[in-house]
Design a protein around this motif. Sequence first.
Motif, PDB file in Angstrom:
ATOM      1  N   GLY A 188       0.792  -1.224   0.000  1.00  0.00           N
ATOM      2  CA  GLY A 188       0.000   0.000   0.000  1.00  0.00           C
ATOM      3  C   GLY A 188       0.819   1.265   0.000  1.00  0.00           C
ATOM      4  N   ASN A 189       2.078   1.168   0.417  1.00  0.00           N
ATOM      5  CA  ASN A 189       2.942   2.342   0.479  1.00  0.00           C
ATOM      6  C   ASN A 189       3.927   2.452  -0.680  1.00  0.00           C
ATOM      7  OD1 ASN A 189       2.323   3.912   2.926  1.00  0.00           O
ATOM      8  ND2 ASN A 189       2.764   2.004   3.983  1.00  0.00           N
ATOM      9  N   LEU A 190       3.885   1.505  -1.622  1.00  0.00           N
ATOM     10  CA  LEU A 190       4.780   1.582  -2.768  1.00  0.00           C
ATOM     11  C   LEU A 190       4.521   2.835  -3.590  1.00  0.00           C
ATOM     12  CD1 LEU A 190       4.883  -2.109  -4.054  1.00  0.00           C
ATOM     13  CD2 LEU A 190       6.746  -0.827  -3.012  1.00  0.00           C
ATOM     14  N   ASP A 191       3.241   3.155  -3.789  1.00  0.00           N
ATOM     15  CA  ASP A 191       2.858   4.335  -4.559  1.00  0.00           C
ATOM     16  C   ASP A 191       1.477   4.765  -4.084  1.00  0.00           C
ATOM     17  OD1 ASP A 191       2.203   6.298  -6.327  1.00  0.00           O
ATOM     18  OD2 ASP A 191       2.551   5.120  -8.140  1.00  0.00           O
ATOM     19  N   PRO A 192       1.372   5.826  -3.278  1.00  0.00           N
ATOM     20  CA  PRO A 192       0.080   6.255  -2.754  1.00  0.00           C
ATOM     21  C   PRO A 192      -0.950   6.563  -3.838  1.00  0.00           C
ATOM     22  CG  PRO A 192       1.859   7.334  -1.578  1.00  0.00           C
ATOM     23  CD  PRO A 192       2.479   6.637  -2.736  1.00  0.00           C
ATOM     24  N   ARG A 193      -0.491   6.870  -5.048  1.00  0.00           N
ATOM     25  CA  ARG A 193      -1.430   7.186  -6.125  1.00  0.00           C
ATOM     26  C   ARG A 193      -2.139   5.952  -6.664  1.00  0.00           C
ATOM     27  NH1 ARG A 193       2.073  10.459 -10.361  1.00  0.00           N
ATOM     28  NH2 ARG A 193       0.161  10.111 -11.526  1.00  0.00           N
ATOM     29  N   SER A 194      -1.548   4.791  -6.497  1.00  0.00           N
ATOM     30  CA  SER A 194      -2.153   3.555  -7.003  1.00  0.00           C
ATOM     31  C   SER A 194      -2.085   2.453  -5.956  1.00  0.00           C
ATOM     32  CB  SER A 194      -1.441   3.107  -8.283  1.00  0.00           C
ATOM     33  OG  SER A 194      -0.058   2.927  -8.055  1.00  0.00           O
ATOM     34  N   SER A 195      -2.252   2.830  -4.694  1.00  0.00           N
ATOM     35  CA  SER A 195      -2.114   1.852  -3.613  1.00  0.00           C
ATOM     36  C   SER A 195      -3.172   0.757  -3.710  1.00  0.00           C
ATOM     37  CB  SER A 195      -2.198   2.543  -2.255  1.00  0.00           C
ATOM     38  OG  SER A 195      -3.449   3.183  -2.091  1.00  0.00           O
ATOM     39  N   GLY A 196      -4.379   1.106  -4.157  1.00  0.00           N
ATOM     40  CA  GLY A 196      -5.432   0.107  -4.268  1.00  0.00           C
ATOM     41  C   GLY A 196      -5.101  -0.956  -5.294  1.00  0.00           C
ATOM     42  N   ALA A 197      -4.653  -0.541  -6.467  1.00  0.00           N
ATOM     43  CA  ALA A 197      -4.321  -1.497  -7.526  1.00  0.00           C
ATOM     44  C   ALA A 197      -3.143  -2.372  -7.123  1.00  0.00           C
ATOM     45  CB  ALA A 197      -4.015  -0.754  -8.816  1.00  0.00           C
ATOM     46  N   LEU A 198      -2.120  -1.768  -6.506  1.00  0.00           N
ATOM     47  CA  LEU A 198      -0.956  -2.534  -6.081  1.00  0.00           C
ATOM     48  C   LEU A 198      -1.325  -3.522  -4.982  1.00  0.00           C
ATOM     49  CD1 LEU A 198       1.679   0.348  -6.031  1.00  0.00           C
ATOM     50  CD2 LEU A 198       1.519  -1.515  -7.699  1.00  0.00           C
TER      51      LEU A 198
END
Length: 397
Positions: free
Chosen positions: A328-338
């Motif tokens: 969830g913290n890899l990329d806050p802009r796409s945390s849902g997809a990740l």
Amino acid sequence: MTATDLRPQAAPPRAARVATWMYFGLNGFAVGMWVVHIPSIEQKTGITHSTLGLLLLVLGGAAFTGMQVAGPLVDKLGQRRLVPAAGILLGVALAGPGLATNWWTLGLTLILIGFGNGSIDVGMNAQAVVVERGYPRPIMAAFHAMWSIGGAIAAIVGAATLRADVPPEVTLASAGVLCIVLSLVASRFLLEATVPPEDDVAEGGQRAKPSAKLVWALGGLAFGLMLSEGVANDWAALHFRDILGTSVSTAAYAYGAFAVAMTVGRFLTDRVAAVVGPAAIVRWGAAMAAVGLTLVIVVPWVPVALVGWAVFGLGLAGGVPQLFTAAGNLDPRSSGALMARVVGLGYVGLLAGPALIGGLAHWMPLNIAFILPVVLCVLTFFGGPVLKSPAVKKDVS
């Protein structure tokens, strides 16, 4: 970028934390209520064990689909919309099995339950990551402990209503209404993830995306740990009965030791993770799990085997929450997809574990088949350092 930059002010973090606890608890409660009523629903609809097995696969497939659909929707629509909607869908769907009269009506309701369960699973974990950013220490594992508490409550309530001969349609519909009410009440306290403008642009004019290899690595670790958890869920009691020769009532203690240890471990994990870090939790937890299950494999004494199942549960308790937080913290802009990818791979492991052990048990003793999850735990120990990657961190500067 700081944690404060990512922390929206729609609701106080403490209120959002309680609301997220409620969603984890209601999800565990909803799943538990369905599981408790499986035998009575099977009898009511007149389906065979083999048909039920196929329908459970349909439910699992719908859940995986729900995860992959919900992930991008979380990023597009926002968590404050998707999480309550998923909770309401799950509550509505929960009434379905009690009303089903044959295999196809039951199948339709299980598709809805699976889709709702998968959607809320991704959504509430994404919300937990956002809430955790408002705290100076890890809190993710406690959310997962609340899921276990919800399941335990469902087991108690379900057993009581079945003993009182309450019709399944009444119990499940009432549980569904409760889930809907809790979803609506908790929705106003959820936080929404935001990304500051300065985070939108990185070197070269575009924010760097996390590597697919890193996402797959986190997903692979989740697959191994959740496969191991699935093995305990479905085979611990059977190990006591078939390998150690205990009674059915004594066999229940095997899963009980595992489940209680895992729940307690999840309540303790956050404090430990704040001191030693997420990589250590994943690595040494997996090592502990491997040791515990090895005891189960090699020692034929019930007291030692009980200790082994408990150690196995304690070791597995904290790993998956750390992996979900990292995703969830890899990329806050796409945390849902990740997160949908990592949660989805973990869920596949949870479903695959019992089936793989069942297949191996046709060729070897059940306890020897448990070598598979031991190997996966050992591989997780060696793969755990991926959480030390610079891209896998919670920025609190």
